[in-house]
Enzyme design. Structure first.
Site, PDB file in Angstrom:
ATOM      1  CB  THR A 249       6.801  62.122  55.264  1.00  0.00           C
ATOM      2  OG1 THR A 249       8.360  62.437  54.878  1.00  0.00           O
ATOM      3  CG2 THR A 249       6.386  64.150  54.434  1.00  0.00           C
TER       4      THR A 249
ATOM      5  CD  GLU B 199      12.246  53.040  54.263  1.00  0.00           C
ATOM      6  OE1 GLU B 199      11.824  53.769  53.342  1.00  0.00           O
ATOM      7  OE2 GLU B 199      13.030  52.438  53.776  1.00  0.00           O
ATOM      8  CB  CYS B 200       9.167  58.854  53.620  1.00  0.00           C
ATOM      9  SG  CYS B 200      10.002  59.050  52.265  1.00  0.00           S
ATOM     10  N   GLY B 201       7.516  56.937  53.728  1.00  0.00           N
ATOM     11  CA  GLY B 201       6.681  55.152  52.233  1.00  0.00           C
ATOM     12  C   GLY B 201       6.624  55.302  51.147  1.00  0.00           C
TER      13      GLY B 201
ATOM     14  CB  THR C 272       3.338  61.321  54.549  1.00  0.00           C
ATOM     15  OG1 THR C 272       3.368  60.968  55.908  1.00  0.00           O
ATOM     16  CG2 THR C 272       4.565  60.118  53.392  1.00  0.00           C
TER      17      THR C 272
END
Length: 206
Positions: free
Chosen positions: A192, A199-201, A114
């Site tokens: 991701t 959430e992907c971050g 990610t």
């Protein structure tokens, strides 16, 4: 500049077009990020109808579907977008040759994946474009985290983060697309995130 975020959200938080116009009236460099997922043409149209040359930043992970790439080009041409593409430092072919397929969500390597394909390109985009206002198409219905957000906030980078359609439903988004004869794309996948409500971050860190 001192902003009364609560007052702005109370006054403009449910009026996406007015919120866009307000944010673009600030003496700050704007960007609008996009991933060309479903309904993205809404935010792209809203922003560029007010200021056509706003940089449209796309972190292209290299893992998008063929339909998403076709949609990205279609809507970019239709709206005359000032599109800037940020790619990972390694191509997908290079990464997969060395490390294999995309790691699963429970694989310890997924966090590094990610960071490589999304977070690092975004941080590079921030350094190079140096914005003061960041438009995003986040919606409260996307994830539990986003349901707690406000349409206007100031993030840890000091950016004024503006999510004009935060409170819009999918019907609201669809109706806007129909009203303005805009294309859409539902064949979208983000490796991701893996799951639609995860959430992907990026929005956790920024």
């Amino acid at each position: 500049m001192s902003l009364n975020i609560d007052e702005i959200n109370a006054r403009l938080g449910n009026d996406p077009q007015a919120l866009v116009e307000w944010a673009l009236s600030l003496d700050k460099r704007p960007i609008c990020t996009t991933n060309f997922r479903p309904f993205e043409a809404v935010i792209l149209h809203m922003v560029t109808q007010v200021r056509p040359d706003v940089p449209i930043v796309w972190m292209d992970s290299g893992y998008n579907t063929p339909a998403t790439y076709a949609f990205a080009d279609e809507v970019s041409q239709k709206l005359g977008l000032n599109r800037i593409i940020y790619l990972p430092l390694r191509s997908r072919a290079h990464r997969e040759a060395v490390e294999g397929p995309t790691p699963a969500l429970d694989d310890p390597r997924h966090e590094a994946f990610t960071r490589e394909v999304k977070l690092e390109p975004f941080e590079r985009a921030l350094r190079e474009t140096n914005p003061g206002v960041w438009f995003t198409a986040l919606r409260a219905s996307d994830t539990a985290t986003r349901a707690q957000m406000q349409p206007v906030s100031i993030n840890q980078d000091g950016l004024i983060k503006v999510a004009p359609v935060l409170h819009w439903s999918s019907k609201d988004m669809h109706d806007y697309l129909v009203q303005h004869d805009l294309p859409n794309n539902f064949d979208y996948f983000d490796p991701t995130k893996g799951e639609e409500t995860r959430e992907c971050g990026l929005h956790l860190q920024h």
